[in-house]
Design a protein around this motif. Structure first.
Motif, PDB file in Angstrom:
ATOM      1  N   ASP A 163       0.829  -1.203   0.000  1.00 34.88           N
ATOM      2  CA  ASP A 163       0.000   0.000   0.000  1.00 34.88           C
ATOM      3  C   ASP A 163       0.867   1.257   0.000  1.00 34.88           C
ATOM      4  O   ASP A 163       2.087   1.188  -0.116  1.00 34.88           O
ATOM      5  CB  ASP A 163      -0.985  -0.014   1.173  1.00 34.88           C
ATOM      6  N   LYS A 164       0.227   2.412   0.125  1.00 36.45           N
ATOM      7  CA  LYS A 164       0.935   3.695   0.069  1.00 36.45           C
ATOM      8  C   LYS A 164       1.998   3.829   1.149  1.00 36.45           C
ATOM      9  O   LYS A 164       2.997   4.498   0.962  1.00 36.45           O
ATOM     10  CB  LYS A 164      -0.054   4.851   0.197  1.00 36.45           C
ATOM     11  N   ASP A 165       1.767   3.190   2.297  1.00 34.25           N
ATOM     12  CA  ASP A 165       2.708   3.287   3.414  1.00 34.25           C
ATOM     13  C   ASP A 165       3.839   2.272   3.314  1.00 34.25           C
ATOM     14  O   ASP A 165       4.735   2.267   4.152  1.00 34.25           O
ATOM     15  CB  ASP A 165       1.973   3.084   4.743  1.00 34.25           C
ATOM     16  N   GLY A 166       3.785   1.384   2.321  1.00 36.70           N
ATOM     17  CA  GLY A 166       4.817   0.363   2.168  1.00 36.70           C
ATOM     18  C   GLY A 166       4.524  -0.919   2.918  1.00 36.70           C
ATOM     19  O   GLY A 166       5.369  -1.803   2.994  1.00 36.70           O
ATOM     20  N   ASP A 167       3.313  -1.028   3.497  1.00 41.16           N
ATOM     21  CA  ASP A 167       2.932  -2.236   4.234  1.00 41.16           C
ATOM     22  C   ASP A 167       2.465  -3.305   3.261  1.00 41.16           C
ATOM     23  O   ASP A 167       1.819  -3.014   2.252  1.00 41.16           O
ATOM     24  CB  ASP A 167       1.806  -1.924   5.217  1.00 41.16           C
ATOM     25  N   LEU A 168       2.761  -4.572   3.576  1.00 42.42           N
ATOM     26  CA  LEU A 168       2.320  -5.701   2.757  1.00 42.42           C
ATOM     27  C   LEU A 168       0.985  -6.191   3.304  1.00 42.42           C
ATOM     28  O   LEU A 168       0.883  -6.583   4.465  1.00 42.42           O
ATOM     29  CB  LEU A 168       3.368  -6.816   2.802  1.00 42.42           C
ATOM     30  N   MET A 169      -0.058  -6.154   2.469  1.00 46.08           N
ATOM     31  CA  MET A 169      -1.411  -6.506   2.882  1.00 46.08           C
ATOM     32  C   MET A 169      -1.933  -7.637   2.001  1.00 46.08           C
ATOM     33  O   MET A 169      -1.502  -7.780   0.854  1.00 46.08           O
ATOM     34  CB  MET A 169      -2.333  -5.294   2.728  1.00 46.08           C
ATOM     35  N   LEU A 170      -2.894  -8.397   2.504  1.00 43.63           N
ATOM     36  CA  LEU A 170      -3.541  -9.434   1.698  1.00 43.63           C
ATOM     37  C   LEU A 170      -4.599  -8.815   0.800  1.00 43.63           C
ATOM     38  O   LEU A 170      -5.379  -7.968   1.239  1.00 43.63           O
ATOM     39  CB  LEU A 170      -4.200 -10.479   2.591  1.00 43.63           C
ATOM     40  N   VAL A 171      -4.620  -9.248  -0.443  1.00 41.23           N
ATOM     41  CA  VAL A 171      -5.623  -8.776  -1.392  1.00 41.23           C
ATOM     42  C   VAL A 171      -6.969  -9.348  -0.979  1.00 41.23           C
ATOM     43  O   VAL A 171      -7.094 -10.540  -0.694  1.00 41.23           O
ATOM     44  CB  VAL A 171      -5.263  -9.206  -2.831  1.00 41.23           C
ATOM     45  N   GLY A 172      -7.984  -8.525  -0.918  1.00 38.44           N
ATOM     46  CA  GLY A 172      -9.327  -8.959  -0.570  1.00 38.44           C
ATOM     47  C   GLY A 172      -9.758  -8.553   0.825  1.00 38.44           C
ATOM     48  O   GLY A 172     -10.905  -8.763   1.204  1.00 38.44           O
ATOM     49  N   ASP A 173      -8.849  -7.990   1.607  1.00 43.20           N
ATOM     50  CA  ASP A 173      -9.188  -7.605   2.979  1.00 43.20           C
ATOM     51  C   ASP A 173      -9.941  -6.279   3.077  1.00 43.20           C
ATOM     52  O   ASP A 173     -10.568  -6.009   4.083  1.00 43.20           O
ATOM     53  CB  ASP A 173      -7.918  -7.510   3.835  1.00 43.20           C
ATOM     54  N   VAL A 174      -9.849  -5.459   2.042  1.00 47.54           N
ATOM     55  CA  VAL A 174     -10.514  -4.153   2.044  1.00 47.54           C
ATOM     56  C   VAL A 174     -11.436  -4.074   0.834  1.00 47.54           C
ATOM     57  O   VAL A 174     -11.279  -4.849  -0.117  1.00 47.54           O
ATOM     58  CB  VAL A 174      -9.485  -2.999   2.019  1.00 47.54           C
ATOM     59  N   PRO A 175     -12.400  -3.174   0.827  1.00 50.84           N
ATOM     60  CA  PRO A 175     -13.265  -3.023  -0.347  1.00 50.84           C
ATOM     61  C   PRO A 175     -12.454  -2.679  -1.600  1.00 50.84           C
ATOM     62  O   PRO A 175     -11.380  -2.077  -1.527  1.00 50.84           O
ATOM     63  CB  PRO A 175     -14.189  -1.863   0.043  1.00 50.84           C
ATOM     64  N   TRP A 176     -12.986  -3.051  -2.759  1.00 45.06           N
ATOM     65  CA  TRP A 176     -12.284  -2.895  -4.037  1.00 45.06           C
ATOM     66  C   TRP A 176     -11.843  -1.449  -4.289  1.00 45.06           C
ATOM     67  O   TRP A 176     -10.707  -1.203  -4.690  1.00 45.06           O
ATOM     68  CB  TRP A 176     -13.164  -3.402  -5.179  1.00 45.06           C
ATOM     69  N   GLY A 177     -12.699  -0.490  -4.066  1.00 50.27           N
ATOM     70  CA  GLY A 177     -12.366   0.911  -4.311  1.00 50.27           C
ATOM     71  C   GLY A 177     -11.193   1.382  -3.463  1.00 50.27           C
ATOM     72  O   GLY A 177     -10.317   2.112  -3.935  1.00 50.27           O
TER      73      GLY A 177
END
Length: 136
Positions: free
Chosen positions: A106-120
């Protein structure tokens, strides 16, 4: 000998004086340096492409020696994105899909799982996609 001093007139010295600069007086160079206008036009084109809806991000996969680039605006949800990644990397075929996880930076450089937040929210914050192997 005094007459020699009158021979060196200041007007004649100005006419033969060597100076640095463009010939013909002091014309102003328009758009100098030339790279500036090029960069300005490139920046405008980049902003126009971003406003047109192009959201290109790089995609990498653990063990793959190459990167791909995709346009997130071309997909309407996570299922279409996953199908496109399956076609690109051929990693999910034959039941191997459970061995891999799709993550994003993400913008902060954190690695996140795809699908955890809404698409937009995902497409507005995603900077890079990464397909990683799950460690058990």
């Amino acid at each position: 000998m005094d007459g020699g001093a009158d021979y060196m007139d200041t007007d004649s010295l100005k006419a033969t004086e060597l100076t640095l600069g463009l010939p013909g007086g002091r014309p102003q160079a328009v758009g100098w340096p030339p790279i500036r206008s090029y960069r300005k036009n490139t920046l405008k084109a980049t902003k126009a492409a971003a406003e047109a809806g192009g959201l290109f991000v790089k995609v990498s996969m653990d063990g793959a020696p190459y990167l791909r680039k995709i346009d997130l605006a071309a997909y309407e949800g996570y299922e279409e994105l996953r199908k496109a990644l399956e076609d690109m990397f051929k990693c999910f075929e034959g039941g191997k899909g459970s061995e891999y996880a799709i993550t994003y930076e993400d913008k902060d450089g954190d690695l996140m799982l795809v699908g955890d937040v809404p698409w937009g929210m995902f497409i507005s914050s995603c900077k890079k996609l990464r397909i990683i192997t799950k460690r058990i």
